[in-house]
Design a protein around this motif. Structure first.
Motif, PDB file in Angstrom:
ATOM      1  N   MET A  13       6.140 -64.302  11.808  1.00 17.90           N
ATOM      2  CA  MET A  13       5.401 -63.079  11.507  1.00 17.90           C
ATOM      3  C   MET A  13       4.088 -63.386  10.787  1.00 17.90           C
ATOM      4  O   MET A  13       3.030 -62.864  11.146  1.00 17.90           O
ATOM      5  N   VAL A  14       4.145 -64.242   9.774  1.00 22.94           N
ATOM      6  CA  VAL A  14       2.941 -64.607   9.022  1.00 22.94           C
ATOM      7  C   VAL A  14       1.901 -65.222   9.955  1.00 22.94           C
ATOM      8  O   VAL A  14       0.723 -64.855   9.937  1.00 22.94           O
ATOM      9  N   ALA A  15       2.329 -66.165  10.786  1.00 21.31           N
ATOM     10  CA  ALA A  15       1.392 -66.848  11.691  1.00 21.31           C
ATOM     11  C   ALA A  15       0.837 -65.895  12.743  1.00 21.31           C
ATOM     12  O   ALA A  15      -0.361 -65.916  13.044  1.00 21.31           O
ATOM     13  N   THR A  16       1.693 -65.052  13.289  1.00 23.24           N
ATOM     14  CA  THR A  16       1.246 -64.100  14.304  1.00 23.24           C
ATOM     15  C   THR A  16       0.205 -63.144  13.723  1.00 23.24           C
ATOM     16  O   THR A  16      -0.839 -62.896  14.347  1.00 23.24           O
ATOM     17  N   LEU A  17       0.462 -62.632  12.528  1.00 27.29           N
ATOM     18  CA  LEU A  17      -0.504 -61.739  11.882  1.00 27.29           C
ATOM     19  C   LEU A  17      -1.781 -62.476  11.503  1.00 27.29           C
ATOM     20  O   LEU A  17      -2.887 -61.942  11.660  1.00 27.29           O
ATOM     21  N   ALA A  18      -1.649 -63.694  11.019  1.00 29.35           N
ATOM     22  CA  ALA A  18      -2.825 -64.474  10.616  1.00 29.35           C
ATOM     23  C   ALA A  18      -3.738 -64.767  11.805  1.00 29.35           C
ATOM     24  O   ALA A  18      -4.962 -64.784  11.672  1.00 29.35           O
ATOM     25  N   HIS A  19      -3.148 -64.992  12.955  1.00 27.15           N
ATOM     26  CA  HIS A  19      -3.917 -65.317  14.163  1.00 27.15           C
ATOM     27  C   HIS A  19      -4.232 -64.083  15.014  1.00 27.15           C
ATOM     28  O   HIS A  19      -4.738 -64.226  16.132  1.00 27.15           O
ATOM     29  N   ASP A  20      -3.923 -62.899  14.498  1.00 28.63           N
ATOM     30  CA  ASP A  20      -4.149 -61.667  15.258  1.00 28.63           C
ATOM     31  C   ASP A  20      -5.602 -61.581  15.724  1.00 28.63           C
ATOM     32  O   ASP A  20      -6.532 -61.805  14.947  1.00 28.63           O
ATOM     33  N   GLN A  22      -7.012 -63.646  17.767  1.00 26.70           N
ATOM     34  CA  GLN A  22      -7.431 -64.946  18.289  1.00 26.70           C
ATOM     35  C   GLN A  22      -6.744 -65.179  19.634  1.00 26.70           C
ATOM     36  O   GLN A  22      -5.644 -64.685  19.876  1.00 26.70           O
ATOM     37  N   THR A  23      -7.421 -65.940  20.474  1.00 27.90           N
ATOM     38  CA  THR A  23      -6.843 -66.249  21.773  1.00 27.90           C
ATOM     39  C   THR A  23      -6.728 -67.756  21.972  1.00 27.90           C
ATOM     40  O   THR A  23      -7.384 -68.543  21.282  1.00 27.90           O
ATOM     41  N   TYR A  24      -5.897 -68.092  22.914  1.00 22.21           N
ATOM     42  CA  TYR A  24      -5.666 -69.471  23.332  1.00 22.21           C
ATOM     43  C   TYR A  24      -5.781 -69.446  24.843  1.00 22.21           C
ATOM     44  O   TYR A  24      -4.861 -68.974  25.521  1.00 22.21           O
ATOM     45  N   ARG A  30      -0.563 -66.469  19.705  1.00 23.07           N
ATOM     46  CA  ARG A  30       0.862 -66.630  19.433  1.00 23.07           C
ATOM     47  C   ARG A  30       1.549 -67.494  20.496  1.00 23.07           C
ATOM     48  O   ARG A  30       2.491 -68.204  20.198  1.00 23.07           O
ATOM     49  N   LYS A  31       1.062 -67.443  21.740  1.00 15.65           N
ATOM     50  CA  LYS A  31       1.659 -68.251  22.803  1.00 15.65           C
ATOM     51  C   LYS A  31       1.597 -69.734  22.456  1.00 15.65           C
ATOM     52  O   LYS A  31       2.566 -70.471  22.640  1.00 15.65           O
ATOM     53  N   HIS A  32       0.458 -70.193  21.950  1.00 10.72           N
ATOM     54  CA  HIS A  32       0.341 -71.601  21.574  1.00 10.72           C
ATOM     55  C   HIS A  32       1.341 -71.936  20.460  1.00 10.72           C
ATOM     56  O   HIS A  32       2.013 -72.973  20.515  1.00 10.72           O
ATOM     57  N   ASP A  57      -1.649 -74.079  12.287  1.00 12.31           N
ATOM     58  CA  ASP A  57      -3.092 -73.810  12.362  1.00 12.31           C
ATOM     59  C   ASP A  57      -3.573 -72.774  11.346  1.00 12.31           C
ATOM     60  O   ASP A  57      -4.744 -72.393  11.371  1.00 12.31           O
ATOM     61  N   THR A  58      -2.712 -72.316  10.464  1.00 14.59           N
ATOM     62  CA  THR A  58      -3.098 -71.222   9.568  1.00 14.59           C
ATOM     63  C   THR A  58      -4.090 -71.630   8.488  1.00 14.59           C
ATOM     64  O   THR A  58      -4.950 -70.831   8.122  1.00 14.59           O
ATOM     65  N   ILE A  59      -3.998 -72.843   7.979  1.00 14.49           N
ATOM     66  CA  ILE A  59      -4.984 -73.279   6.980  1.00 14.49           C
ATOM     67  C   ILE A  59      -6.332 -73.497   7.659  1.00 14.49           C
ATOM     68  O   ILE A  59      -7.371 -73.074   7.156  1.00 14.49           O
ATOM     69  N   GLU A  60      -6.305 -74.129   8.813  1.00  5.37           N
ATOM     70  CA  GLU A  60      -7.521 -74.483   9.538  1.00  5.37           C
ATOM     71  C   GLU A  60      -8.238 -73.271  10.127  1.00  5.37           C
ATOM     72  O   GLU A  60      -9.464 -73.188  10.089  1.00  5.37           O
TER      73      GLU A  60
END
Length: 174
Positions: A13-20, A22-24, A30-32, A57-60
Motif C-alpha cells: 500500500m505504501v509503495a503503491t501510493l508513493a508511486h501513484d 508514475q508509470t513503467y 505498481r506492475k514493476h 524505489d521509494t527513496i529514489e
C-alpha cells in the motif's frame, strides 16, 4: 514472531501510493513493483526481502525517507532499500558505481537488485524495448563484476537466471 503478511500488505500500500501517477512503460508503476516481489518469491525469499521488493524505489523516486521505512518496517528493510537506491551522480555509470559500493556493504541487498534487474529485463523483452535491452546487456559485465562475488550464496540461482536472459539477448543480437 513478526506478522509479515500484514507488513507485506502495508508495504504494498505504501509503495503503491508513493508511486501513484508514475508509470513503467505503458503500465502503472505498481506492475514493476509486483514483478520484483514475484521474482523475490519465485527464488524462495520472504520477510524483509519482500518488504524491500515493494519499497525498493521509494527513496529514489518518491518522497519516502530511510527513517520512515525504518520506523514502519524495521532497520533491515530500510537498509535493503537504501543500499539499492541510486545516489546522485553525473551520469548513469557514475550512479551505478556508487550504488554498487552500498550494495557490497550490505550484501543481502544484491538479492533485491537482482530481482529488479531481472524484472527490468523481462519487461523489456515483453515490450520489445531494444534500447533498454541493449543498455542492460552492455552494463551486465560491470554489474556482475562488482556484485557477484559479494552476493549471498542463496542468490546463485538468481544469477543463473539472469545469465540465461543475457545470453538469450546476445543470441538474438539486440
Amino acid at each position: 514472531m513478526i506478522a509479515y503478511e500484514d507488513l507485506y500488505k502495508e508495504a504494498e500500500m505504501v509503495a503503491t501510493l508513493a508511486h501513484d501517477g508514475q508509470t513503467y512503460d505503458i503500465f502503472p508503476y505498481r506492475k514493476h513493483l509486483q514483478d520484483v516481489v514475484n521474482i523475490i518469491k519465485k527464488f524462495g525469499f520472504s520477510g524483509d526481502y519482500i518488504l524491500a521488493g515493494w519499497l525498493h524505489d521509494t527513496i529514489e523516486d518518491c518522497n519516502i525517507s530511510y527513517n520512515k521505512i525504518k520506523k514502519a518496517f524495521g532497520k533491515n528493510t530500510a537498509e535493503l532499500v537504501y543500499a539499492v537506491t541510486d545516489p546522485k551522480g553525473r551520469n548513469r555509470k557514475e550512479k551505478k558505481i556508487l550504488a554498487y559500493k552500498d550494495m557490497i556493504n550490505y550484501p543481502h541487498s544484491i538479492i533485491i537488485k537482482l530481482a529488479d534487474r531481472i524484472a527490468n529485463l523481462e519487461n523489456s523483452i515483453r515490450m520489445d524495448n531494444k534500447d533498454t535491452l541493449e543498455m542492460y546487456f552492455k552494463e551486465h559485465d560491470e554489474f556482475k563484476t562488482h556484485l557477484k562475488l559479494h552476493s549471498p550464496e542463496a542468490a546463485e540461482s538468481m544469477w543463473q537466471h539472469l545469465e540465461k536472459i543475457i545470453n538469450n539477448i546476445e543470441v538474438h543480437k539486440v
